[in-house]
Design an enzyme around this catalytic site. Structure first.
Site, PDB file in Angstrom:
ATOM      1  N   TYR A  34      -1.612  14.588  13.313  1.00 20.53           N
ATOM      2  CA  TYR A  34      -1.445  13.311  13.655  1.00 20.53           C
ATOM      3  C   TYR A  34      -2.571  13.381  15.181  1.00 20.53           C
ATOM      4  O   TYR A  34      -3.681  12.603  15.424  1.00 20.53           O
ATOM      5  CB  TYR A  34      -0.154  12.496  13.818  1.00 20.53           C
ATOM      6  CG  TYR A  34      -0.065  12.403  12.772  1.00 20.53           C
ATOM      7  CD1 TYR A  34      -0.313  10.554  12.021  1.00 20.53           C
ATOM      8  CD2 TYR A  34       1.419  12.624  12.675  1.00 20.53           C
ATOM      9  CE1 TYR A  34       0.006  10.405  11.113  1.00 20.53           C
ATOM     10  CE2 TYR A  34       2.190  12.135  11.467  1.00 20.53           C
ATOM     11  CZ  TYR A  34       1.348  11.257  10.165  1.00 20.53           C
ATOM     12  OH  TYR A  34       2.086  11.482   9.222  1.00 20.53           O
ATOM     13  N   ASN A  57      -2.725   1.756   5.544  1.00 18.41           N
ATOM     14  CA  ASN A  57      -3.971   2.245   4.169  1.00 18.41           C
ATOM     15  C   ASN A  57      -3.272   2.027   3.416  1.00 18.41           C
ATOM     16  O   ASN A  57      -2.497   3.068   3.198  1.00 18.41           O
ATOM     17  CB  ASN A  57      -4.429   3.352   5.093  1.00 18.41           C
ATOM     18  CG  ASN A  57      -5.552   3.558   3.512  1.00 18.41           C
ATOM     19  OD1 ASN A  57      -6.890   2.886   3.865  1.00 18.41           O
ATOM     20  ND2 ASN A  57      -5.569   4.855   2.866  1.00 18.41           N
TER      21      ASN A  57
END
Length: 104
Positions: A34, A57
Site C-alpha cells: 500500500y 473497487n
DNA sequence: CCCCTGACACTTA
DNA sequence: ATAAGTGCCAGGG
C-alpha cells in the site's frame, strides 16, 4: 475533482483512479504494498486512502489481492481475508507461515 | 495470528 | 464542513 475515465464507468476521484491504475499493472506472482502505491501516485502518506479506494473497487480487472501490507501481514480484502490468502498462496507469494514482501 | 492506540489521507453520507 | 469508515504504518501487548 470528479471525473469519468475509461477504467471506470462510474464517477471516481483522480486519487482512486491512480490507485486502480497502479494495481492493474501488478502481474501474477508479483506483489505491491500500500505504501508503494501511495508513493507512486504522489501521496506517500495516503496509505489508508489507498486501502479505502481498493475496498470499494470490485473490478476483477484490478487484482486487489496482490496488494499487501509492508509489515508482512495480509491486510484486508473486500471479499474476505481467507480468499486473499488462498489467492496469494496459489501465486507463490506466501511461504508457509512466515513470509516477506517478495521481488523487492 | 489477533487486538489496541495514535496519527495521516481520502471517500462517502 | 462534520462525522464515520478504510485493506495503513509503527509501536506494544
Amino acid at each position: 475533482m470528479i471525473k469519468k475515465t475509461k477504467i471506470s464507468n462510474k464517477q471516481v476521484s483522480e486519487f482512486c483512479n491512480g490507485v486502480y491504475n497502479i494495481v492493474r499493472t501488478v502481474k501474477q506472482g508479483q506483489i505491491m504494498t500500500y505504501s508503494e502505491v501511495a508513493r507512486i501516485i504522489g501521496n506517500p502518506n495516503a496509505v489508508r486512502a489507498v486501502g479505502n479506494a481498493l475496498n470499494k473497487n470490485y473490478d476483477p480487472d484490478i487484482s486487489c489481492h496482490r496488494v499487501v501490507r509492508s509489515d508482512g501481514k495480509i491486510g484486508g480484502y473486500n471479499r474476505g481475508r481467507e480468499n486473499k490468502l488462498a489467492l496469494l498462496k496459489k501465486e507463490g507469494i506466501i511461504k508457509l507461515k512466515i513470509w516477506r514482501i517478495g521481488f523487492y
